[in-house]
Design a protein around this motif. Structure first.
Motif, PDB file in Angstrom:
ATOM      1  N   MET A  90      34.011  53.644  34.989  1.00 36.74           N
ATOM      2  CA  MET A  90      35.388  53.894  35.250  1.00 36.74           C
ATOM      3  C   MET A  90      35.061  53.476  36.416  1.00 36.74           C
ATOM      4  O   MET A  90      37.330  52.785  37.072  1.00 36.74           O
ATOM      5  CB  MET A  90      35.589  55.058  34.681  1.00 36.74           C
ATOM      6  N   LEU A  91      34.963  54.120  37.492  1.00 38.94           N
ATOM      7  CA  LEU A  91      35.719  54.032  38.293  1.00 38.94           C
ATOM      8  C   LEU A  91      35.566  53.008  39.478  1.00 38.94           C
ATOM      9  O   LEU A  91      36.336  52.238  39.944  1.00 38.94           O
ATOM     10  CB  LEU A  91      35.068  54.951  39.526  1.00 38.94           C
ATOM     11  N   VAL A  92      34.246  51.900  38.906  1.00 41.12           N
ATOM     12  CA  VAL A  92      34.557  50.752  39.665  1.00 41.12           C
ATOM     13  C   VAL A  92      35.475  49.510  38.646  1.00 41.12           C
ATOM     14  O   VAL A  92      35.969  48.836  39.507  1.00 41.12           O
ATOM     15  CB  VAL A  92      32.788  50.331  39.559  1.00 41.12           C
ATOM     16  N   ARG A  93      35.492  49.978  37.426  1.00 43.02           N
ATOM     17  CA  ARG A  93      36.640  48.876  37.131  1.00 43.02           C
ATOM     18  C   ARG A  93      37.583  49.639  37.439  1.00 43.02           C
ATOM     19  O   ARG A  93      38.579  48.940  37.577  1.00 43.02           O
ATOM     20  CB  ARG A  93      36.776  49.425  35.218  1.00 43.02           C
ATOM     21  N   ARG A  94      38.710  50.717  37.931  1.00 42.63           N
ATOM     22  CA  ARG A  94      39.812  50.946  38.699  1.00 42.63           C
ATOM     23  C   ARG A  94      39.435  50.488  39.933  1.00 42.63           C
ATOM     24  O   ARG A  94      40.019  50.275  40.113  1.00 42.63           O
ATOM     25  CB  ARG A  94      40.240  52.328  38.829  1.00 42.63           C
TER      26      ARG A  94
ATOM     27  N   VAL B 124      38.424  42.664  35.591  1.00 45.68           N
ATOM     28  CA  VAL B 124      37.380  40.953  35.391  1.00 45.68           C
ATOM     29  C   VAL B 124      36.671  41.149  36.596  1.00 45.68           C
ATOM     30  O   VAL B 124      34.708  40.674  36.209  1.00 45.68           O
ATOM     31  CB  VAL B 124      38.411  40.123  35.268  1.00 45.68           C
ATOM     32  N   ARG B 125      36.395  41.599  37.729  1.00 41.52           N
ATOM     33  CA  ARG B 125      35.872  41.782  38.570  1.00 41.52           C
ATOM     34  C   ARG B 125      34.446  42.546  38.201  1.00 41.52           C
ATOM     35  O   ARG B 125      33.260  42.343  38.322  1.00 41.52           O
ATOM     36  CB  ARG B 125      35.967  42.112  40.372  1.00 41.52           C
ATOM     37  N   ALA B 126      34.969  43.979  37.359  1.00 41.65           N
ATOM     38  CA  ALA B 126      33.427  44.629  37.597  1.00 41.65           C
ATOM     39  C   ALA B 126      32.958  43.820  36.382  1.00 41.65           C
ATOM     40  O   ALA B 126      31.687  44.428  36.149  1.00 41.65           O
ATOM     41  CB  ALA B 126      34.275  45.851  36.835  1.00 41.65           C
ATOM     42  N   LEU B 127      32.996  42.582  35.497  1.00 44.77           N
ATOM     43  CA  LEU B 127      32.405  42.108  34.370  1.00 44.77           C
ATOM     44  C   LEU B 127      31.721  41.643  34.768  1.00 44.77           C
ATOM     45  O   LEU B 127      30.611  40.986  34.215  1.00 44.77           O
ATOM     46  CB  LEU B 127      33.802  42.535  33.068  1.00 44.77           C
TER      47      LEU B 127
END
Length: 227
Positions: free
Chosen positions: A150-154, A159-162
């Motif tokens: 979750m923190l990485v997505r935020r 899109v970048r996290a995926l």
């Protein structure tokens, strides 16, 4: 037999309900009638079985302590934790995912992200499970792992996290969790036996992240943003 318009309308509503309800439940898992609920800090826990609030509070405190080691941590972010029995709720909420432990279902800013856990594959009280690969994986570790996603997505955006390589995405989540499904001894035994189990990929990803952070001075931003 002639079918009247009233019967047709009722049948249409029934079909629509049968289609819409499972879809809505995936977006809002609490619609699946989890009979037990408890609020622990910023985390709302939903479960199929009774919840020991004191034990759950200790478990989530351990998870919070692990997540706090990440510079990305934001303790204000709420989480909804769904403990399934590994049955139909798990199968519906994971949409056929091949994961065996847990996954995170991102939500809108209006709803806390949902962490879906397969209770049958995760140890809450420290007792060994039927699956030997899950014996060392505690719920606190699994929650910390999923919260890190979750923190990485935020931090990066969805899109970048995926697009992160597997070793960065899963390796950093396990690095923060401070745990792996396999011990070093198990990993080497499996590797020597020629195993291709996914647990080895997670184990190697964590080791690679550990080495990368040691080499760059612990700069998580650099780890995540470098190709």
């Amino acid at each position: 037999m002639k079918i009247g318009p009233t019967l047709v309308r009722r049948a249409s509503w029934l079909v629509a309900l049968l289609v819409a309800y499972p879809s809505a439940s995936v977006a809002m898992p609490q619609m699946l009638f989890f009979p037990y609920q408890v609020q622990v800090g910023a985390t709302r826990v939903y479960a199929e079985a009774p919840i020991d609030r004191a034990a759950m509070a200790r478990t989530l405190a351990r998870a919070d302590a692990r997540v706090a080691t990440s510079p990305l941590d934001d303790h204000r972010v709420g989480t909804r934790l769904f403990l399934t029995g590994g049955g139909w709720r798990w199968n519906l909420l994971t949409l056929g995912s091949n994961t065996g432990l847990a996954l995170t279902r991102p939500m809108s800013d209006l709803l806390a992200d949902a962490v879906i856990v397969n209770r049958r594959a995760v140890s809450i009280d420290g007792r060994a499970q039927d699956d030997a690969t899950a014996n060392r994986r505690r719920l606190s570790s699994v929650v910390a792992h999923e919260r890190t996603h979750m923190l990485v997505r935020r931090h990066l955006g969805w899109v970048r996290a995926l697009t992160l390589p597997f070793w960065k995405s899963e390796g950093y989540a396990d690095y923060v969790a401070g745990d792996s499904t396999l011990s070093a001894e198990q990993a080497e035994q499996w590797r020597a036996a020629g195993s291709t189990h996914i647990a080895l990929a997670y184990y190697d990803a964590r080791r690679r992240v550990t080495a990368a952070l040691a080499a760059n001075g612990g700069d998580v931003g650099k780890l995540l943003n470098e190709p």
